[in-house]
Design a protein around this motif. Structure first.
Motif, PDB file in Angstrom:
ATOM      1  N   HIS A  13      10.164  21.126  46.425  1.00 59.03           N
ATOM      2  CA  HIS A  13       9.454  20.206  47.326  1.00 59.03           C
ATOM      3  C   HIS A  13      10.251  18.919  47.407  1.00 59.03           C
ATOM      4  O   HIS A  13      10.530  18.311  46.380  1.00 59.03           O
ATOM      5  N   ARG A  64       6.218  35.499  53.700  1.00 55.74           N
ATOM      6  CA  ARG A  64       4.823  35.413  53.264  1.00 55.74           C
ATOM      7  C   ARG A  64       4.011  34.774  54.391  1.00 55.74           C
ATOM      8  O   ARG A  64       4.290  33.639  54.779  1.00 55.74           O
ATOM      9  N   VAL A 106      -2.397  24.760  48.281  1.00 61.00           N
ATOM     10  CA  VAL A 106      -3.034  25.026  46.992  1.00 61.00           C
ATOM     11  C   VAL A 106      -2.478  24.005  46.002  1.00 61.00           C
ATOM     12  O   VAL A 106      -1.530  23.293  46.318  1.00 61.00           O
ATOM     13  N   SER A 132       2.513  27.585  42.664  1.00 56.03           N
ATOM     14  CA  SER A 132       1.077  27.411  42.560  1.00 56.03           C
ATOM     15  C   SER A 132       0.685  27.282  41.081  1.00 56.03           C
ATOM     16  O   SER A 132       1.289  27.920  40.222  1.00 56.03           O
ATOM     17  N   LEU A 149      19.328  33.056  42.470  1.00 59.23           N
ATOM     18  CA  LEU A 149      19.612  33.401  43.864  1.00 59.23           C
ATOM     19  C   LEU A 149      20.554  32.359  44.465  1.00 59.23           C
ATOM     20  O   LEU A 149      20.609  31.219  44.005  1.00 59.23           O
ATOM     21  N   ALA A 176      10.633  37.793  47.956  1.00 58.66           N
ATOM     22  CA  ALA A 176       9.632  36.821  47.555  1.00 58.66           C
ATOM     23  C   ALA A 176       8.590  37.572  46.740  1.00 58.66           C
ATOM     24  O   ALA A 176       7.921  38.448  47.265  1.00 58.66           O
ATOM     25  N   PRO A 177       8.488  37.266  45.466  1.00 58.87           N
ATOM     26  CA  PRO A 177       7.487  37.972  44.676  1.00 58.87           C
ATOM     27  C   PRO A 177       6.062  37.764  45.170  1.00 58.87           C
ATOM     28  O   PRO A 177       5.169  38.466  44.742  1.00 58.87           O
ATOM     29  N   SER A 204       1.578  28.223  51.485  1.00 59.44           N
ATOM     30  CA  SER A 204       2.402  28.002  52.673  1.00 59.44           C
ATOM     31  C   SER A 204       3.007  29.294  53.209  1.00 59.44           C
ATOM     32  O   SER A 204       3.236  30.246  52.470  1.00 59.44           O
ATOM     33  N   THR A 256      20.053  31.298  47.383  1.00 58.87           N
ATOM     34  CA  THR A 256      19.220  30.615  48.363  1.00 58.87           C
ATOM     35  C   THR A 256      18.185  29.765  47.640  1.00 58.87           C
ATOM     36  O   THR A 256      17.915  29.970  46.456  1.00 58.87           O
ATOM     37  N   ALA A 289       7.800  23.352  42.351  1.00 58.26           N
ATOM     38  CA  ALA A 289       6.353  23.490  42.158  1.00 58.26           C
ATOM     39  C   ALA A 289       5.827  24.806  42.716  1.00 58.26           C
ATOM     40  O   ALA A 289       5.671  24.952  43.925  1.00 58.26           O
TER      41      ALA A 289
HETATM   42  O1  TXA Z   1       1.828  26.480  49.392  1.00 54.76           O
HETATM   43  C1  TXA Z   1       2.711  26.755  48.587  1.00 54.76           C
HETATM   44  O2  TXA Z   1       3.791  27.285  48.927  1.00 54.76           O
HETATM   45  C2  TXA Z   1       2.444  26.449  47.113  1.00 54.76           C
HETATM   46  C3  TXA Z   1       2.374  24.925  46.950  1.00 54.76           C
HETATM   47  C4  TXA Z   1       2.187  24.517  45.517  1.00 54.76           C
HETATM   48  O3  TXA Z   1       3.517  24.341  47.484  1.00 54.76           O
HETATM   49  N1  TXA Z   1       3.464  26.991  46.280  1.00 54.76           N
HETATM   50  C5  TXA Z   1       3.564  28.315  46.032  1.00 54.76           C
HETATM   51  O4  TXA Z   1       4.578  28.638  45.152  1.00 54.76           O
HETATM   52  O5  TXA Z   1       2.836  29.136  46.536  1.00 54.76           O
HETATM   53  P1  TXA Z   1       4.698  30.070  44.471  1.00 54.76           P
HETATM   54  O6  TXA Z   1       5.790  29.953  43.490  1.00 54.76           O
HETATM   55  O7  TXA Z   1       3.398  30.507  43.969  1.00 54.76           O
HETATM   56  O8  TXA Z   1       5.202  30.976  45.637  1.00 54.76           O
HETATM   57  C6  TXA Z   1       6.498  30.760  46.136  1.00 54.76           C
HETATM   58  C7  TXA Z   1       6.970  31.946  46.896  1.00 54.76           C
HETATM   59  C8  TXA Z   1       7.140  33.112  45.969  1.00 54.76           C
HETATM   60  O9  TXA Z   1       6.713  34.267  46.632  1.00 54.76           O
HETATM   61  C9  TXA Z   1       8.640  33.096  45.741  1.00 54.76           C
HETATM   62  O10 TXA Z   1       9.123  34.349  45.400  1.00 54.76           O
HETATM   63  C10 TXA Z   1       9.148  32.635  47.089  1.00 54.76           C
HETATM   64  O11 TXA Z   1       8.239  31.657  47.481  1.00 54.76           O
HETATM   65  N2  TXA Z   1      10.494  32.087  46.966  1.00 54.76           N
HETATM   66  C11 TXA Z   1      10.900  31.049  46.232  1.00 54.76           C
HETATM   67  N3  TXA Z   1      12.227  30.873  46.340  1.00 54.76           N
HETATM   68  C12 TXA Z   1      12.683  31.843  47.168  1.00 54.76           C
HETATM   69  C13 TXA Z   1      13.961  32.203  47.685  1.00 54.76           C
HETATM   70  N4  TXA Z   1      15.064  31.529  47.367  1.00 54.76           N
HETATM   71  N5  TXA Z   1      14.042  33.257  48.514  1.00 54.76           N
HETATM   72  C14 TXA Z   1      12.923  33.947  48.858  1.00 54.76           C
HETATM   73  N6  TXA Z   1      11.693  33.652  48.406  1.00 54.76           N
HETATM   74  C15 TXA Z   1      11.561  32.619  47.572  1.00 54.76           C
END
Ligand code: TXA
Ligand code: MG
Length: 335
Positions: free
Chosen positions: A69, A200, A38, A148, A120, A225-226, A186, A122, A146
């Motif tokens: 990224h 996810r 996305v 979405s 976090l 992961a929200p 992803s 992580t 980054a």
């Molecule tokens: O395809 C994708 O992953 C897209 C493109 C732009 O790369 N990005 C994306 O980001 O979907 P976002 O922020 O909409 O979703 C990221 C997910 C969220 O559910 C967030 O909580 C989780 O990844 N996440 C991020 N950091 C985390 C961590 N340290 N531990 C667990 N979950 C994490």
């Protein structure tokens, strides 16, 4: 702010568009960029002030961590701590699926700004295979955070026009790379000991991952992961998932839109119909999912009826998004 949409596709404009994106990232600004999943809203992951602009533009709560990224493999060791058995599995996953639609959660180093990981210990890391995204990152030569490029809790954008819909006036630049390939976000995984935990579901499926380790079926139950929040991916219009369309009876005097995964004949009475794939191909269905949901949402129907797909392979990722859309209780639909 004026939001510019810059063409990243035609050979004439591509280089200038990439340069403009890099200049903005260097200046600590946000830029919307296409990835193969996305569109993302990117900012310098090592600059907390720049990252805060992502949260502001998206109205994203600060407790929701962002994906980092990386431009090249060597950055993985600079942002993540890799040691032990779980890190072996994780690095094998990275080697196999990167660049591509897999996000890996690792223990983090101190390099990444705290605001990125929402405090976090992580960090979620991914390497995008999109040629525009990777060209921008390599020229920038640093990781970007980054998420979405949609306002918080809403449908992820799979085209530049969707980003404009969501963030017009809030960000300086949208790089238009055309519609995205996968159309859903992803796959996010964490490696726990000898197990892979899918946080996810996404384009990289459970069976692809199971080649590398056991897939943990038990979840800790706590929201890590929200993306796991039930009400993510919410259109303004109420969504219901129908297991069997033939049995579905719409409420009286309600204009219903239909989201169906194949080209089959459907019951009459739907005001708007969107088909995810004429042939029932799941890859094609996933790539059209968010666009079709967005179109139905904007078509003025009162209810979106989404036909269930088989909860297997890529179908699991599609069902995950449909269930979350159906679970959402937006203020708009209560009126
Ligand atoms: O395809 C994708 O992953 C897209 C493109 C732009 O790369 N990005 C994306 O980001 O979907 P976002 O922020 O909409 O979703 C990221 C997910 C969220 O559910 C967030 O909580 C989780 O990844 N996440 C991020 N950091 C985390 C961590 N340290 N531990 C667990 N979950 C994490
Ligand atoms: Mg998102």
């Amino acid at each position: 702010v004026h939001t510019e949409v810059a063409d990243g596709q035609s050979p004439d404009n591509r280089a200038a568009t990439v340069a403009a994106a890099v200049a903005l990232l260097r200046a600590g600004e946000t830029v919307a960029l296409p990835t193969e999943t996305v569109y993302g809203l990117a900012a310098d992951a090592l600059n907390p002030d720049a990252v805060l602009k992502i949260f502001a533009a998206k109205e994203r709560p600060r407790f929701d961590p962002l994906i980092v990224h990386v431009p090249t493999f060597d950055w993985l060791r600079r942002v993540a701590r890799l040691n032990g058995e779980d890190s072996d599995i994780a690095s094998r996953l990275a080697e196999n699926f990167w660049p591509g639609p897999l996000t890996l959660v690792f223990p983090r180093t101190d390099l990444i700004a705290d605001v990125v990981t929402a405090g976090l210990d992580t960090v979620a890391v991914r390497m995008s295979a999109h040629p525009l995204f990777s060209d921008v990152l390599r020229a920038f030569a640093k990781p970007v955070a980054a998420p979405s490029a949609n306002r918080f809790g809403r449908i992820s954008p799979t085209a530049a026009a969707h980003v404009l819909d969501e963030l017009n006036g809030r960000i300086p630049l949208i790089v238009d790379g055309g519609p995205t390939t996968h159309g859903i976000e992803s796959t996010v995984v964490a490696v726990r000991g000898a197990n892979i935990e899918i946080l996810r579901p996404g384009p990289v499926t459970r069976s692809q991952l199971s080649v590398f380790a056991e897939i943990a079926t038990t979840s800790t139950g706590k929201i890590e992961a929200p993306g796991q929040l039930r009400s993510h991916y919410a259109p303004r219009t109420q969504v219901v998932v129908a297991e069997d369309l033939e049995e579905f009876v719409g409420p009286p005097n309600v204009r219903c839109g239909l989201l169906v995964s194949t080209g089959k004949t459907v019951p009459s009475g739907f005001a708007e119909i969107r088909r995810l794939s004429e042939t029932g191909d799941l890859r094609e269905a996933a790539s059209n999912l968010f666009r079709c949901l967005r179109e139905l949402d904007q078509s003025g129907v009162d209810l979106i009826v989404a036909e269930a797909v088989r909860d297997h392979g890529l179908g699991s990722a599609i069902m995950d998004r449909l269930r979350r859309a159906a679970a959402a209780a937006g203020p708009a639909r209560q009126s």
